[in-house]
Design a protein around this motif. Sequence first.
Motif, short mmCIF file in Angstrom:
data_model
loop_
_atom_site.label_atom_id
_atom_site.label_comp_id
_atom_site.label_asym_id
_atom_site.label_seq_id
_atom_site.Cartn_x
_atom_site.Cartn_y
_atom_site.Cartn_z
N GLY A 59 1.68 22.93 1.10
CA GLY A 59 1.95 22.49 -0.09
C GLY A 59 2.83 21.59 0.63
N THR A 60 2.91 21.14 2.03
CA THR A 60 4.12 19.51 2.56
C THR A 60 3.02 18.76 1.84
OG1 THR A 60 4.46 20.96 4.13
CG2 THR A 60 4.65 18.40 4.41
N ILE A 61 4.23 18.02 1.62
CA ILE A 61 3.60 16.14 0.63
C ILE A 61 3.55 15.11 2.12
CG2 ILE A 61 4.91 14.60 -1.17
CD1 ILE A 61 5.37 16.66 -3.29
N SER A 62 2.80 14.53 2.08
CA SER A 62 3.32 13.42 3.21
C SER A 62 3.04 11.95 2.36
CB SER A 62 2.12 13.43 3.53
OG SER A 62 1.84 14.23 4.68
N PHE A 100 8.30 11.89 5.62
CA PHE A 100 8.35 10.66 6.30
C PHE A 100 7.37 9.95 7.26
CE2 PHE A 100 11.52 9.44 2.49
CZ PHE A 100 11.38 11.03 2.06
N ALA A 101 7.76 9.91 7.64
CA ALA A 101 6.75 10.04 8.80
C ALA A 101 5.99 8.58 8.99
CB ALA A 101 6.14 10.44 10.10
N GLU A 102 4.64 8.61 8.01
CA GLU A 102 4.17 7.21 7.79
C GLU A 102 4.55 6.22 6.28
OE1 GLU A 102 2.24 6.73 10.32
OE2 GLU A 102 2.48 8.09 11.36
N LEU A 103 6.08 6.96 6.18
CA LEU A 103 6.87 5.91 4.60
C LEU A 103 7.34 4.79 5.01
CD1 LEU A 103 6.63 5.90 1.72
CD2 LEU A 103 9.22 6.68 1.83
N SER A 104 7.71 3.67 5.53
CA SER A 104 7.81 2.48 5.84
C SER A 104 9.09 1.82 4.73
CB SER A 104 7.20 0.86 6.45
OG SER A 104 6.32 0.54 5.31
N ILE A 147 12.13 15.58 5.82
CA ILE A 147 11.66 14.90 7.08
C ILE A 147 11.34 13.80 7.93
CG2 ILE A 147 11.07 17.77 7.62
CD1 ILE A 147 7.84 17.40 8.16
N ASN A 148 11.31 13.21 8.72
CA ASN A 148 10.90 12.18 10.11
C ASN A 148 11.23 11.52 9.11
OD1 ASN A 148 9.78 13.52 11.17
ND2 ASN A 148 7.84 14.06 10.23
N LEU A 149 12.55 10.37 8.59
CA LEU A 149 12.79 9.78 8.31
C LEU A 149 13.05 8.24 9.29
CD1 LEU A 149 13.87 11.90 5.87
CD2 LEU A 149 15.30 9.91 5.76
N SER A 150 12.44 7.37 9.19
CA SER A 150 12.51 6.43 9.76
C SER A 150 14.09 5.35 9.50
CB SER A 150 12.00 4.92 9.63
OG SER A 150 12.76 4.05 7.97
N PRO A 151 14.60 5.42 10.62
CA PRO A 151 15.84 4.60 10.48
C PRO A 151 16.76 4.32 9.83
CG PRO A 151 15.39 5.38 13.14
CD PRO A 151 14.49 4.99 12.18
N HIS A 152 16.11 3.30 9.41
CA HIS A 152 16.53 2.50 8.09
C HIS A 152 16.47 3.34 6.65
CE1 HIS A 152 15.51 -0.89 11.42
NE2 HIS A 152 14.53 -1.33 10.72
N ILE A 153 15.51 3.93 6.50
CA ILE A 153 15.05 5.10 5.50
C ILE A 153 16.46 5.36 5.80
CG2 ILE A 153 13.83 6.62 4.17
CD1 ILE A 153 11.62 4.82 4.90
N ARG A 154 16.44 6.41 6.75
CA ARG A 154 17.74 7.26 6.51
C ARG A 154 19.62 6.37 6.50
NH1 ARG A 154 19.31 12.40 9.36
NH2 ARG A 154 16.70 12.71 9.83
N MET A 193 0.32 -1.05 0.05
CA MET A 193 -0.17 -0.13 -0.10
C MET A 193 1.26 1.71 0.19
SD MET A 193 -1.92 1.87 2.87
CE MET A 193 -0.61 2.58 3.49
N PHE A 194 0.71 2.27 -1.18
CA PHE A 194 1.60 3.71 -0.66
C PHE A 194 0.69 4.42 -1.25
CE2 PHE A 194 3.50 6.66 -3.47
CZ PHE A 194 3.94 7.25 -2.51
N GLU A 195 0.67 5.84 -0.40
CA GLU A 195 0.17 6.67 -0.55
C GLU A 195 0.49 8.32 -0.68
OE1 GLU A 195 -4.96 5.63 1.46
OE2 GLU A 195 -3.55 6.70 2.48
N ILE A 196 -0.07 9.03 -1.58
CA ILE A 196 0.99 10.13 -1.53
C ILE A 196 -0.20 11.76 -1.39
CG2 ILE A 196 1.46 10.18 -4.04
CD1 ILE A 196 3.79 11.38 -3.80
#
Lengths: 95, 139
Positions: A10-13, A41-45, A72-79, A1-4
């Motif tokens: 103006g922020t992209i979630s 990126f808060a909800e991006l896994s 902003i809000n990158l998870s440790p794995h994505i970072r 599942m992916f949503e944008i």
Amino acid sequence: MFEIKRNENGTISLNGRLDASQVDAARAVFNQVKESCEVDFAELSYISSAGLGLLFGTQKRLVDGGGGLTLINLSPHIREIFQIAGFDNIFEIAY
Amino acid sequence: MTEVSGEFRREIDALGEVFAFLETFSDGQGVDEKTSFCINLVVEELFTNMVRHNEGGGDQIKVSIERRDNRVLLEIVDTDVEPFDPETAEVPMVDAGIGERRPGGLGIYLVRSMVDDLNYDYEPEGRRMRITVTKTLEN
């Protein structure tokens, strides 16, 4: 599942998993970005090279015009993926 | 130490089924979240590479996975294809600035950076490509 989603400010979630099968949906939104923009990126896994390539292309276009993406809000794995790819030098990663 | 296998359509849209297969394996084998993330990424990059570079290949790509002690062993097999050694993929200039960076090679570079071992072999008779990967569990 992916949503944008492009928010009113103006922020992209990003939400879910940005893989190669979902990148066209993300491209449709990022192609509309004409000036500096924050990407949450808060909800991006999950992200793979397909998503990284899209972000890179968007960043290059914006930087050429004097702007850029702030992530902003990158998870440790994505970072960590960003660090391996050398993208931590290409994007402003705020927190 | 039981190996599980799945065969998936040679289409990018099959990735959802591939991820579901990998998630079932990781949950069943108690694979930690970071290693699971890595396995997903490695399989996606190799699978999509095969889909894109091996047009005209067999209908299915086979993915096998096994936990052996503190390691995960992966095997991806594509048949009726031309050889494509991922070791020959372009290496991206990850230290370069945005103006000097070129697209291409990033997926395989990520794979190489995240696993312990990656091997490629090709059997000309069956036009069969096989990539094996070893990844030590992170936790």
